[in-house]
Scaffold this active site. Structure first.
Site, PDB file in Angstrom:
ATOM      1  N   HIS A  13      30.119  15.393  21.950  1.00 28.23           N
ATOM      2  CA  HIS A  13      29.300  16.410  21.286  1.00 28.23           C
ATOM      3  C   HIS A  13      27.975  16.611  22.023  1.00 28.23           C
ATOM      4  O   HIS A  13      27.206  15.660  22.206  1.00 28.23           O
ATOM      5  CB  HIS A  13      29.030  15.938  19.854  1.00 28.23           C
ATOM      6  CG  HIS A  13      28.395  16.944  18.968  1.00 28.23           C
ATOM      7  ND1 HIS A  13      27.355  16.634  18.117  1.00 28.23           N
ATOM      8  CD2 HIS A  13      28.651  18.261  18.756  1.00 28.23           C
ATOM      9  CE1 HIS A  13      27.004  17.698  17.426  1.00 28.23           C
ATOM     10  NE2 HIS A  13      27.777  18.699  17.792  1.00 28.23           N
ATOM     11  N   GLU A  40      31.405  19.284  24.509  1.00 25.71           N
ATOM     12  CA  GLU A  40      31.033  20.440  23.701  1.00 25.71           C
ATOM     13  C   GLU A  40      29.590  20.779  24.023  1.00 25.71           C
ATOM     14  O   GLU A  40      28.762  19.879  24.234  1.00 25.71           O
ATOM     15  CB  GLU A  40      31.195  20.108  22.213  1.00 25.71           C
ATOM     16  CG  GLU A  40      30.927  21.262  21.260  1.00 25.71           C
ATOM     17  CD  GLU A  40      29.507  21.311  20.730  1.00 25.71           C
ATOM     18  OE1 GLU A  40      29.194  22.248  19.972  1.00 25.71           O
ATOM     19  OE2 GLU A  40      28.684  20.426  21.081  1.00 25.71           O
ATOM     20  N   ASP A  42      26.372  24.107  23.362  1.00 27.00           N
ATOM     21  CA  ASP A  42      25.955  25.303  22.631  1.00 27.00           C
ATOM     22  C   ASP A  42      25.349  26.291  23.612  1.00 27.00           C
ATOM     23  O   ASP A  42      24.468  25.924  24.406  1.00 27.00           O
ATOM     24  CB  ASP A  42      24.905  24.941  21.570  1.00 27.00           C
ATOM     25  CG  ASP A  42      25.432  23.927  20.572  1.00 27.00           C
ATOM     26  OD1 ASP A  42      26.293  24.294  19.764  1.00 27.00           O
ATOM     27  OD2 ASP A  42      24.982  22.763  20.616  1.00 27.00           O
ATOM     28  N   HIS A  55      21.003  24.295  20.942  1.00 28.88           N
ATOM     29  CA  HIS A  55      21.647  24.425  19.635  1.00 28.88           C
ATOM     30  C   HIS A  55      20.832  25.281  18.677  1.00 28.88           C
ATOM     31  O   HIS A  55      21.348  26.229  18.083  1.00 28.88           O
ATOM     32  CB  HIS A  55      21.870  23.038  19.024  1.00 28.88           C
ATOM     33  CG  HIS A  55      22.436  23.086  17.645  1.00 28.88           C
ATOM     34  ND1 HIS A  55      21.647  23.188  16.514  1.00 28.88           N
ATOM     35  CD2 HIS A  55      23.719  23.055  17.205  1.00 28.88           C
ATOM     36  CE1 HIS A  55      22.420  23.224  15.442  1.00 28.88           C
ATOM     37  NE2 HIS A  55      23.681  23.145  15.824  1.00 28.88           N
ATOM     38  N   GLU A 115      30.497  26.321  22.481  1.00 23.60           N
ATOM     39  CA  GLU A 115      30.212  26.952  21.192  1.00 23.60           C
ATOM     40  C   GLU A 115      29.231  28.088  21.421  1.00 23.60           C
ATOM     41  O   GLU A 115      28.121  27.870  21.919  1.00 23.60           O
ATOM     42  CB  GLU A 115      29.636  25.965  20.179  1.00 23.60           C
ATOM     43  CG  GLU A 115      29.367  26.663  18.847  1.00 23.60           C
ATOM     44  CD  GLU A 115      28.720  25.801  17.780  1.00 23.60           C
ATOM     45  OE1 GLU A 115      28.173  26.394  16.822  1.00 23.60           O
ATOM     46  OE2 GLU A 115      28.763  24.569  17.897  1.00 23.60           O
TER      47      GLU A 115
END
Length: 246
Positions: A13, A40, A42, A55, A115
């Site tokens: 993450h 992952e 952002d 994020h 994301e």
């Protein structure tokens, strides 16, 4: 029929969870040092349309800046310190662009879940621009990144400019029609708050030929429950606890 799935089960993450400043190259390098092969991140847009990693909508928590990140041009964002908030060891760590991270992942054979995290009000446009960049960056690569977003409009934008890059709908709570929206968007996966998965939901989603992923799984009991349910992917902060080879 479920399409082939090239991605590992374990996904780090924001690079290395909380062990390094999130969404910085330092975090991805640390996650890789723990054996992770998929990350992952952002992605949002600067005021002049550069996809960069962060994020929050605002700069305050994870950088030396203030205010909305999407209001600044990249030349201003590039000057910010994105590491001191985490620890003195990471002081001066810069915000990376999506291009930076793509080059790192491609050079090392790593997989990426992008994301799409638009500044509010820019959902469709952010999806389009991130899609354009990803299509260019991963051109000719055997395995593309996986797009995900809580915002259907962002996924629709990405589909418009990069229809060949797979998409996943992020869900924090089940809402009326959410699974139908995922299918309408041509998603290949649902990424749920891990507590939402039960045997019936896993069977329903997998029965539609979609993959089942979970965030953010930091406890051994939760990870084992998801493995026992037969889910396909686990996003974790605890790169120091879970072996990605498991």
């Amino acid at each position: 029929m479920t399409a082939p799935w090239p991605y590992p089960r374990w996904i780090a993450h924001r690079g290395a969870g909380k062990l390094a400043p999130e969404n910085t190259l330092a975090a991805f390098r640390l996650g890789a040092a723990h054996g992770y092969r998929m990350f992952e991140c952002d992605a949002k847009l600067s005021a002049d349309g550069v996809p960069f990693l962060m994020h929050d909508a605002t700069l305050d928590r994870t950088t030396s800046g203030r205010g909305t990140g999407g209001d600044l041009a990249w030349r201003e964002l590039a000057q910010l310190d994105a590491g001191s908030w985490h620890s003195r060891a990471h002081a001066g760590e810069p915000l990376p662009t999506l291009d930076n991270l793509a080059r790192y992942c491609i050079a090392n054979g790593y997989f990426l879940n992008i994301e799409i995290k638009p500044t509010p009000g820019t959902e469709e446009h952010t999806g389009r621009v991130v899609g354009e960049h990803a299509a260019r960056l991963w051109q000719g690569q055997a395995v593309p990144p996986l797009f995900s977003s809580f915002k259907p409009d962002a996924l629709a934008g990405a589909r418009a400019t990069a229809p060949h890059i797979p998409r996943a709908l992020l869900i924090d709570a089940l809402w009326d029609g959410c699974l139908d929206v995922a299918r309408e968007l041509g998603c290949v996966a649902i990424v749920c708050n891990h507590a939402l998965w039960d045997a019936a939901l896993v069977a329903q989603v997998q029965g539609w030929g979609l993959r089942t992923l979970s965030y953010t799984v930091n406890d051994e009991w939760a990870a084992q429950r998801l493995i026992d349910l037969g889910t396909d992917g686990i996003i974790t902060d605890r790169v120091d606890l879970f072996s990605p080879a498991a």
